[in-house]
Structure formats: C-alpha cells, structure tokens
Design a protein around this motif. Structure first.
Motif, PDB file in Angstrom:
ATOM      1  N   ASP A  57       0.817  -1.219   0.000  1.00  0.00           N
ATOM      2  CA  ASP A  57       0.000   0.000   0.000  1.00  0.00           C
ATOM      3  C   ASP A  57       0.848   1.265   0.000  1.00  0.00           C
ATOM      4  O   ASP A  57       0.489   2.260  -0.617  1.00  0.00           O
ATOM      5  N   SER A 114       3.060  -0.881  -6.128  1.00  0.00           N
ATOM      6  CA  SER A 114       2.057  -0.325  -5.224  1.00  0.00           C
ATOM      7  C   SER A 114       0.709  -0.962  -5.517  1.00  0.00           C
ATOM      8  O   SER A 114       0.416  -1.333  -6.669  1.00  0.00           O
ATOM      9  N   THR A 115      -0.112  -1.107  -4.501  1.00  0.00           N
ATOM     10  CA  THR A 115      -1.435  -1.718  -4.661  1.00  0.00           C
ATOM     11  C   THR A 115      -2.261  -0.940  -5.675  1.00  0.00           C
ATOM     12  O   THR A 115      -2.938  -1.540  -6.524  1.00  0.00           O
ATOM     13  N   ASP A 116      -2.200   0.392  -5.612  1.00  0.00           N
ATOM     14  CA  ASP A 116      -2.976   1.220  -6.549  1.00  0.00           C
ATOM     15  C   ASP A 116      -2.534   0.997  -7.992  1.00  0.00           C
ATOM     16  O   ASP A 116      -3.375   0.902  -8.899  1.00  0.00           O
ATOM     17  N   GLU A 120      -4.834  -0.615 -11.029  1.00  0.00           N
ATOM     18  CA  GLU A 120      -5.014   0.082 -12.315  1.00  0.00           C
ATOM     19  C   GLU A 120      -4.614  -0.815 -13.485  1.00  0.00           C
ATOM     20  O   GLU A 120      -5.291  -0.850 -14.521  1.00  0.00           O
TER      21      GLU A 120
END
Length: 339
Positions: A57, A114-116, A120
């Motif tokens: 995260d 990163s998780t984001d 995506e």
C-alpha cells in the motif's frame, strides 16, 4: 467470485516471505521455479530462480523497512533512500525488481508494486506487466481483504478471456484458448526477440492445463458462448464473430487497450469517439489482428522502459548476469527445437 488459490504446498515460498516486511496487500510466486515448464526436468525446477511479486500500500515505507532488513539487495540506489527508490519504481511497469538474491539456499528475484498501480493495471491494462503474469497460474502466498483488489484480479481474467476470444477463430480447443491467453503479455515484448525461449508460451501451457482450468473454470462456466464440460475437462466454444458480437466484446475490453486500438485505426485529425471506432473495428475482417496490435503496443512500451530500468535497480553487474542467463535459456530452447 474468489480468485482461486492454487492448493499445493507453499511452505518453502512462505519461508522466503518471512525475510521481508509483512505489510503486503498481495504476494505471489510465479514462473518456472513454481510451475514446471515443458522440456524441463523436475530437478531443474528445484534449482530455478524463484520469482515473486509483492504488492504494497505504501511503497516508500515498505522500501524503508526492507532497507533495514535486506539492504544488500539494493543497487547504489539505496544511498538515495526509500523515497527515491519508490519514485523510480513508478516508471515503466510501476514495479521495482531486486534480482539474483540468495534466500534460504535459493536464488530469488522479487518485484515491488504499489497496490494502486496493480489495481489500475488489472482493471485497465495500463502496462499489462503484472496483470499479464496474473493471467497465468501463480501461487498466491498472502492476500489481504482489499475488495477492490479482489475485483480487479477477477476483472483481469475476464478481460484476458474476452481478448483471446476476439483473436481466436469461431471454434477452438481449450488448450488453444490458454495458449492465446498466456501469450497476451508477450505480444510486442522485445525480449521475445532476444532473451526469451521462442517456445515459452507453449512450454508454460502444456504441462499446466489443469492449473489454467482452475484459474478460468468459473469464468468459462458463466460465459454464454462456451459449453464448459468441467467433469470431462473439455471446452466447446462457438464464438459470435458477427459485427454485433465482436462489438460487444470490444466494448468490454480494458480502457487502455480500447485507446490503443482507437489510435491505430483513427486517422490523424479525425475526432471520433471510441465507440464509433470500435464499431468500425467490429466490422473489420482483421478485427482480431487489430486487437493483437493494440496489445503489442501496450506491452512493447512498458517492457522497454522496465528493462532499461533494470540497469538502475539491479546494477550493471547483476543486469549483465541476468541477461546472460536469459540468453542461455533462449539458445538452449532453440537448440532443443532444432535437434
């Protein structure tokens, strides 16, 4: 729908995981050190490098903790600190690799994303780098309760099936479907020209059909265009190749792929919307080829930047060593094919 976790023992992989900071939203192992590939002996799998991906995260915080635990894994970039490392991570495919590290008497490579950025990529195929790995069987080692990540993992598999349907003929075998899916993330990857065994996709699929079935069975069972006889381990498909059928599938593709297709087909200076262009592609006899070109465009750009970034993240010596290992495997694969 829950993403299936492959069931065979993962103790040795979790022992590796214990050497790293535990703040992970997802961790998985993949590649020839985890799943046997055609042409390789069982003993070879026990000596192959183990490949991991860790989704986190907060990348800067994770690298800060990992620098305390595993400082020697990092190249000269460690002297610039975790914030610089995490900013370099964002380039290319959004993943930072440390490679050729010794851990529990095995050589490992691990990537941090990163998780984001992962979500995506899974939803929109921004780079198809980690999303592409997750279209093939992996061994899930840790996963938190992030519902958006879970939805993205499933969406990625559904998108892979849709893209494969567009590129395949009206009817095909189950193995042909998995070959098409496994090949998505290699389309346009310059490393397939120099650095990878040309039979890589076939080598991945043939010994692992059962693992692909486990990954895709629920999606295929829910697909109206497929009769999936799971108890017989057989798939019977009849894909709608009418313009209407292809348009529905094109509209279901990830956003970045739709944009790539639009850029390929839309002449410069014309300002047509995506829906209009995809309708044109749906009527094109070469619709599947256009989809393939769009995927190649995504993979090509991300693989080039990611490979260039390796010189920074791994350091010159490890980059050369890793590249030579890849060339050796490619040459070995070519020799086997011609012998």
């Amino acid at each position: 729908m829950a993403l299936p976790v492959l069931s065979s023992s993962a103790v040795k992989f979790r022992r590796v995981l214990a050497h790293f900071p535990q703040e992970l939203s997802l961790a998985f192992a993949y590649g020839s050190g985890v799943f046997r590939q055609a042409g390789a002996s069982a003993e070879h799998g026990e000596t192959n490098m183990l490949d991991f991906v860790f989704a986190v995260d907060d990348a800067a915080t994770w690298h800060m903790m990992n620098l305390l635990k595993n400082r020697s894994h990092y190249s000269f970039l460690k002297f610039f600190g975790p914030k610089k490392i995490s900013s370099i991570q964002r380039y290319g495919a959004g993943i930072y690799y440390n490679t050729l590290e010794k851990c529990n008497d095995r050589i490992i490579k691990y990537g941090v994303i990163s998780t984001d950025a992962l979500i995506e990529d899974l939803f929109h195929w921004k780079t198809l780098y980690v999303a592409g790995r997750l279209q093939k069987p992996v061994k899930i080692l840790a996963q938190n309760e992030n519902s958006k990540l879970q939805a993205a993992l499933v969406s990625n598999l559904k998108s892979a099936v849709t893209a494969a349907f567009l590129m395949l003929p009206e009817s095909f075998s189950e193995e042909e479907l998995y070959m098409q899916i496994a090949g998505l993330s290699y389309s346009g990857d310059f490393r397939m020209i120099i650095g990878e065994d040309k039979s890589k996709v076939q080598n991945i699929v043939k010994p692992n059909v059962a693992h692909f079935q486990k990954l895709y069975s629920t999606i295929l069972q829910d697909c109206p265009q497929v009769v999936y006889k799971h108890h017989l381990g057989r798939l019977e498909a009849s894909i709608d190749k009418s313009p209407e059928g292809q348009f529905t599938q094109l509209m279901a593709l990830p956003k970045t792929l739709q944009q790539k297709i639009t850029a390929l087909v839309n002449p410069p200076g014309k300002n047509r919307d995506v829906e209009e262009i995809l309708l044109q592609v749906a009527h094109d006899p070469d619709c599947g080829f256009v989809v393939h070109q769009g995927i190649s465009g995504i993979v090509r750009s991300s693989s080039i930047v990611q490979s260039a970034k390796t010189i920074l993240t791994a350091g010159a010596k490890k980059s050369v060593t890793y590249s030579l290992k890849k060339l050796y495997k490619m040459t070995k694969g070519g020799l086997k094919k011609t012998s």
